[in-house]
Design an enzyme around this catalytic site. Structure first.
Site, PDB file in Angstrom:
ATOM      1  N   GLY A   1     -13.252  -4.328   0.965  1.00 31.20           N
ATOM      2  CA  GLY A   1     -14.659  -3.941   1.060  1.00 31.20           C
ATOM      3  C   GLY A   1     -15.086  -2.998  -0.055  1.00 31.20           C
TER       4      GLY A   1
ATOM      5  N   GLY B   1      -8.932  -9.190   0.423  1.00 34.66           N
ATOM      6  CA  GLY B   1      -7.743  -9.427   1.242  1.00 34.66           C
ATOM      7  C   GLY B   1      -7.143 -10.800   1.021  1.00 34.66           C
TER       8      GLY B   1
ATOM      9  N   ARG C   1       0.814  -1.216   0.000  1.00 39.27           N
ATOM     10  CA  ARG C   1       0.000   0.000   0.000  1.00 39.27           C
ATOM     11  C   ARG C   1       0.848   1.266   0.000  1.00 39.27           C
ATOM     12  NH1 ARG C   1      -4.690  -2.198   4.084  1.00 39.27           N
ATOM     13  NH2 ARG C   1      -6.131  -2.844   2.441  1.00 39.27           N
TER      14      ARG C   1
ATOM     15  N   LYS D   1     -17.060 -15.440   3.258  1.00 35.83           N
ATOM     16  CA  LYS D   1     -18.082 -14.490   3.713  1.00 35.83           C
ATOM     17  C   LYS D   1     -19.366 -14.654   2.912  1.00 35.83           C
ATOM     18  CE  LYS D   1     -14.534 -11.143   4.572  1.00 35.83           C
ATOM     19  NZ  LYS D   1     -13.916 -10.085   3.760  1.00 35.83           N
TER      20      LYS D   1
HETATM   21  P1  ADP Z   1     -11.543 -12.216   0.405  1.00 34.51           P
HETATM   22  O1  ADP Z   1     -10.792 -11.711   1.608  1.00 34.51           O
HETATM   23  O2  ADP Z   1     -10.633 -12.435  -0.774  1.00 34.51           O
HETATM   24  O3  ADP Z   1     -12.748 -11.384   0.080  1.00 34.51           O
HETATM   25  P2  ADP Z   1     -12.953 -14.149   2.072  1.00 34.51           P
HETATM   26  O4  ADP Z   1     -12.463 -13.419   3.271  1.00 34.51           O
HETATM   27  O5  ADP Z   1     -14.410 -14.126   1.792  1.00 34.51           O
HETATM   28  O6  ADP Z   1     -12.116 -13.696   0.781  1.00 34.51           O
HETATM   29  O7  ADP Z   1     -12.594 -15.691   2.210  1.00 34.51           O
HETATM   30  C1  ADP Z   1     -11.280 -16.197   2.311  1.00 34.51           C
HETATM   31  C2  ADP Z   1     -11.226 -17.409   3.174  1.00 34.51           C
HETATM   32  O8  ADP Z   1     -12.186 -18.375   2.752  1.00 34.51           O
HETATM   33  C3  ADP Z   1      -9.894 -18.099   3.131  1.00 34.51           C
HETATM   34  O9  ADP Z   1      -9.258 -17.940   4.365  1.00 34.51           O
HETATM   35  C4  ADP Z   1     -10.237 -19.574   2.859  1.00 34.51           C
HETATM   36  O10 ADP Z   1      -9.541 -20.463   3.707  1.00 34.51           O
HETATM   37  C5  ADP Z   1     -11.711 -19.631   3.156  1.00 34.51           C
HETATM   38  N1  ADP Z   1     -12.410 -20.704   2.423  1.00 34.51           N
HETATM   39  C6  ADP Z   1     -12.368 -20.945   1.092  1.00 34.51           C
HETATM   40  N2  ADP Z   1     -13.099 -22.038   0.787  1.00 34.51           N
HETATM   41  C7  ADP Z   1     -13.622 -22.494   1.934  1.00 34.51           C
HETATM   42  C8  ADP Z   1     -14.449 -23.601   2.279  1.00 34.51           C
HETATM   43  N3  ADP Z   1     -14.900 -24.441   1.359  1.00 34.51           N
HETATM   44  N4  ADP Z   1     -14.775 -23.774   3.587  1.00 34.51           N
HETATM   45  C9  ADP Z   1     -14.311 -22.921   4.514  1.00 34.51           C
HETATM   46  N5  ADP Z   1     -13.540 -21.859   4.259  1.00 34.51           N
HETATM   47  C10 ADP Z   1     -13.183 -21.654   2.991  1.00 34.51           C
HETATM   48 MG    MG Z   2     -11.039 -11.966   3.687  1.00 30.36          MG
END
Ligand code: ADP
Ligand code: MG
Length: 394
Positions: free
Chosen positions: A371, A348, A37, A195
């Site tokens: 976000g 993230g 960043r 999420k």
């Molecule tokens: P981002 O930060 O890119 O928006 P998220 O925070 O929504 O993504 O999700 C990331 C997390 O989701 C990772 O830590 C990963 O381990 C978890 N994840 C991915 N697939 C699964 C799954 N099938 N069950 C549980 N957790 C998962």
């Molecule tokens: Mg995340």
């Protein structure tokens, strides 16, 4: 989306206030562990310095309590790193809201953590007016906080003599607009991660726009439920099944589709030592957790990506942090890297996956916003961008 851009302005001799996003991760001793960043904010700062502006930069760091600057809140380590990158000393100024400090043209000061100021988070007007009075030009270069209306991201833009987007903010707006408003088709979106409920609204918005919507992670599990599959103890949101069904219906009505995994990797726990099994999606047992796409699903995903014109990616399709469950995300990352399509990625953990699989140079555009990136995809108006749009004409 029309906003004034820093590169179009004459900044010589002007006092420029840059709201950057310098919220970097630190270890327990306060050392910066990852400085992307800070690096990303350099172009705007350098432009202003090179063109003879007196530059003030501020950012939030962490989640301080307003009214105090605790030991974990200070931007002091950021000032040091910024100085190294700019090859000049960067003085840190605290208690800066009412002025009382000087900065000469061609010089830069870093204004202490803006979230330590009372009224920042609530977008207090008095605070915003005081900060606006410090400058001739306000520059917002903090895309990562563009979804929040705070005094340094929103209020100040109303009162500063001129308000514009910095280079990074401008690039974010251009790249995301290009992907969503005039995409080369087919437009493929991949939404994975953990999420689930927060991302279902994004899925609905995307369902109206994309040619193929690939769901992974906990989101895919909810879609599998909607399709009548058993998912054992997998992460999912049963109360969102109807929404998932709606998304599939919207897509179907448009002749598009949401391909669901045909095989999966399961384990009975999420850990580095977990024993992983690859099975058909119809074989998931009551105690299984689905933690990744299986090889057939991953191969199909790679094929869809190979034929895409534009790719929008948020969220890993598996628990990629552990090698046993990283296969799907790794294959996807490699497919994106090799694809001719314009790709944008954000989030993230998505950025962590990009770093882990070394594809940063092969993604068309990597958004710095988590976000903010997601809300942009949802089609929401981001308050900080709206504030700049409102000042386009003057
Ligand atoms: P981002 O930060 O890119 O928006 P998220 O925070 O929504 O993504 O999700 C990331 C997390 O989701 C990772 O830590 C990963 O381990 C978890 N994840 C991915 N697939 C699964 C799954 N099938 N069950 C549980 N957790 C998962
Ligand atoms: Mg995340």
């Amino acid at each position: 989306m029309q906003v004034k851009k820093l590169a179009d302005l004459d900044v010589r001799g002007k006092k420029v206030f840059i709201r950057a996003d310098l919220n970097v991760p630190q270890d327990d001793a306060g050392n910066i562990t990852e400085d992307t960043r800070i690096r990303a904010s350099i172009p705007s700062i350098q432009y202003c310095l090179d063109n003879g502006a007196a530059v003030m930069v501020t950012s939030h760091l962490g989640r301080p309590t307003e009214g105090t600057v605790g030991p974990d809140d200070t931007l002091a380590p950021v000032a040091v790193r910024l100085g190294q990158l700019l090859h000049k000393p960067v003085k840190l100024v605290s208690g800066w809201v009412d002025g009382g400090f000087t900065v000469e043209p061609g010089q830069i000061v870093l204004l202490e953590n803006c979230r330590c100021n009372k009224g920042e988070k609530k977008d207090n007007e008095e605070l915003a007016r005081k900060m606006a009075a410090l400058c001739d030009i306000y520059v917002n270069d903090a895309f990562g906080t563009a979804h929040r209306a705070e005094a340094t991201t929103h209020g100040i833009a109303r009162f500063a003599p001129v308000a514009c987007a910095g280079m990074l903010m401008g690039a974010e707006i251009d790249a995301l607009s290009k992907a969503l408003h005039e995409p080369k088709r087919p437009l493929v979106a991949i939404v994975g991660g953990a999420k689930v409920s927060t991302k279902l609204t994004i899925l609905k918005t995307l369902a109206d726009k994309v040619d193929q919507l690939i769901v992974g992670g906990g989101i895919a599990n909810t879609f599998l439920l909607a399709a009548g599959k058993r998912i054992g103890e997998s992460l999912a949101e049963p109360e969102m099944v109807r929404e998932a069904q709606q998304v599939m219906d919207i897509m179907k009505a448009r002749g598009a589709e949401v391909p669901l995994p045909v095989d999966v990797v399961v384990a009975d726990e999420v850990s580095a030592l977990a024993r992983a099994n690859r099975i058909s999606v119809d074989e998931v047992g009551p105690h299984d957790r689905i933690l990744d796409f299986g090889p057939k699903s991953s191969a199909r995903l790679a094929d869809i990506i190979a034929h895409a014109g534009t790719i929008v990616w948020n969220g890993p399709v598996g628990v990629f942090e552990h090698a046993q469950f990283a296969g799907g995300t790794k294959m996807m990352a490699s497919a994106i890297a090799h694809s001719e399509a314009f790709s944008i990625a954000g989030g993230g953990d998505t950025l962590a996956a990009i770093a882990k699989f070394h594809i940063a140079n092969d993604v068309g555009y990597i958004s710095t916003g988590g976000g903010a990136f997601l809300e942009f995809l949802e089609g929401k108006t981001l308050p900080a961008i709206a504030a700049l749009e409102a000042r386009f004409g003057g």
